[in-house]
Scaffold this motif. Sequence first.
Motif, PDB file in Angstrom:
ATOM      1  N   THR A  10       1.066  -1.315  -0.126  1.00  7.55           N
ATOM      2  CA  THR A  10      -0.575  -0.096  -0.153  1.00  7.55           C
ATOM      3  C   THR A  10       1.330   1.092  -0.226  1.00  7.55           C
ATOM      4  OG1 THR A  10      -1.277  -1.827   1.359  1.00  7.55           O
ATOM      5  CG2 THR A  10      -1.990   1.066   1.213  1.00  7.55           C
ATOM      6  N   ARG A  11       1.893   0.967   0.869  1.00  8.33           N
ATOM      7  CA  ARG A  11       2.909   2.321   0.968  1.00  8.33           C
ATOM      8  C   ARG A  11       3.544   2.688  -0.667  1.00  8.33           C
ATOM      9  NH1 ARG A  11       6.231   2.845   6.013  1.00  8.33           N
ATOM     10  NH2 ARG A  11       7.624   4.633   5.837  1.00  8.33           N
ATOM     11  N   ASP A  12       4.028   1.395  -1.224  1.00  6.67           N
ATOM     12  CA  ASP A  12       4.679   1.773  -2.735  1.00  6.67           C
ATOM     13  C   ASP A  12       3.701   2.768  -3.536  1.00  6.67           C
ATOM     14  OD1 ASP A  12       7.039   0.643  -2.647  1.00  6.67           O
ATOM     15  OD2 ASP A  12       6.640  -0.636  -2.645  1.00  6.67           O
ATOM     16  N   GLU A  13       1.686   1.785  -2.963  1.00  5.70           N
ATOM     17  CA  GLU A  13       0.765   2.103  -4.151  1.00  5.70           C
ATOM     18  C   GLU A  13       0.605   3.986  -3.935  1.00  5.70           C
ATOM     19  OE1 GLU A  13      -1.948  -0.045  -3.874  1.00  5.70           O
ATOM     20  OE2 GLU A  13      -3.690   1.652  -4.622  1.00  5.70           O
ATOM     21  N   LEU A  14       1.149   4.300  -2.930  1.00  8.00           N
ATOM     22  CA  LEU A  14       0.682   6.181  -2.168  1.00  8.00           C
ATOM     23  C   LEU A  14       1.887   6.563  -2.739  1.00  8.00           C
ATOM     24  CD1 LEU A  14      -1.923   5.476   0.997  1.00  8.00           C
ATOM     25  CD2 LEU A  14      -2.577   5.758  -1.357  1.00  8.00           C
ATOM     26  N   ASN A  15       3.038   6.185  -2.648  1.00  7.47           N
ATOM     27  CA  ASN A  15       4.386   7.145  -2.905  1.00  7.47           C
ATOM     28  C   ASN A  15       4.100   6.950  -4.701  1.00  7.47           C
ATOM     29  OD1 ASN A  15       5.363   7.082  -0.587  1.00  7.47           O
ATOM     30  ND2 ASN A  15       6.323   5.356  -1.433  1.00  7.47           N
TER      31      ASN A  15
END
Lengths: 275, 258
Positions: free
Chosen positions: A186-191
């Motif tokens: 999720t973090r990669d996606e939001l980044n």
Amino acid sequence: MVQAEITARSISGTAGLAHVGISALDKDYRSPKGVVVNALRQIDLTIGRGEFVSVVGPSGCGKSTLLKCIAGIADVTGGRIDVDGKPVVEPPEGMAIVFQRDILLDWRNVIDNIMLPIEFHRLPRGPALARARDLLALIGLAGYESRQPWELSGGQRQRVAICRALIQDPALLLMDEPFGALDALTRDELNLELQRLWLQTRKTVLFITHSISEAVFLSDRVVVMAANPGRIVETIAIDLPRPRTLDARETPVFGRSTSRIRRLFEGMGFLKDSR
Amino acid sequence: MSHTRTVVLVLVGFFVFWEVAVWATSAPSFILPAPSAVALEIASDPVWYARHAAYTVGACLLGFFFALVLGVLAAIGIVYSRVLESTLYTLLVSLNSIPKIALAPLFIIWMGTNLSSKVAISMLIALFSIVIDTVLGLRSVDPDVLDMTKSMRARPLQVLWKIRFPSALPAMFAGMKVAISLALVGAIAGEFVASQVGLGYVILTAQGMFQIPRVFAAIVLLGILGTILFYLVGIAERILVPWHVSQRGGNVGAVHGA
Ligand SMILES: Nc1ncnc2c1ncn2[C@@H]1O[C@H](COP(=O)(O)OP(=O)(O)OP(=O)(O)O)[C@@H](O)[C@H]1O
Ligand SMILES: [Mg+2]
């Protein structure tokens, strides 16, 4: 040699177009028993208009405190902070914060949470509502308008909090570990989404994080802080072309930047291989 | 609602046990009348009972209403003013431990035997829990939320109305549930001291004439009315605070089981 280059560039940085100017900033917390914590000591930092700057540093080094001082929600002990050339005595106009926790209001549904700052500023509801819907769609939450906060996952809640900051269309966006509680995917996606948003709007962003690779991936410059007292040890420019893909993290430039920051942490006694 | 069903079953069980116990021990009706006898007593003159019940409930509701208005206003003052906090709040908290019923005779002297003295006693008894719980609620706002509103340059009244008040509602309802029962106690206490009408008056006069079924009829009516009033507050809570953890439906999970 490359490292020397990187630091040299960061000093020349972005003079002239300063959006946030911090000089000789001191911040002490005093406990009721009289114990003084030097949360920040002699902070000098200039953030250019439209620049994306990250702050990394060990827990308790004063990252959140720095953000609260810039936002005008914490008093400073010494030094000065200017936003848009004006000294910060109260929260400046055109500034929005995404907090470490999403802090959505349980008695408001998703869209009404996003509309909160609009209501505070008494802006017309109609156009703002349309913008709120656009933002939700942009961030992948179309159709979630009337969900209640407790019906959302952690990542969805944080997206709503980001929309709530963006609806104010801030020129200055302060983000305090917004993705700290999320899983790596999720973090990669939001980044990626954050980078896309930033490329579209070119807001000035101050982004606090624990993650070295997140900082390098997102930023024009990474500020490395140390604790006791909270201070800046180095500012590192990240010379990677945009838009950056997740694969950019495999490139040598990326690796050199992260290892440079990691070595600074090691110098503070963190991340040492103790076996 | 399986909870409601449990309550009904327990109550029915209680009355059945009472009825059977009275028949089994053949207790005389001037000691303990059976529920059926109590029901017959009420049925013998329902209009008369309704008139007295309406008086008591009226005093109770008026007292509760004034306690709510004054209590919430006082709580807002206490939360926003240092002076009120160190004077009014300190006073209220220290007076809270004295039995306020003891003041009932004074109110009769001050205000006479009419409805207003019962309302005043009822209000006084209910006031404390509303003030104390509302102060608690208004104060227990997440400091991060207050930082957020500050960063959005919200005005103090906006913060009160849009943030502090909604987050105080669960605590306020906890206070109101205590207050509604206390308001009824206050109304009866006032009637005990001096009154010509009301269920408290019915109990007092019937007791003096050894009409024990009538005493029990009034007590049972008070029990029923108290329960209804408490449930009405609960219904208001469910309507106004559907977002609170204690009110959410769905997958809340078993609290007692497993
Ligand atoms: N309100 C406060 N009162 C007293 N001391 C405080 C307060 N807030 C922070 N501190 C202290 O100031 C120092 C810096 O805190 P801060 O929250 O800025 O750290 P941080 O870098 O954001 O840490 P983290 O990464 O864990 O969020 C810490 O030593 C902390 O204990
Ligand atoms: Mg922090």
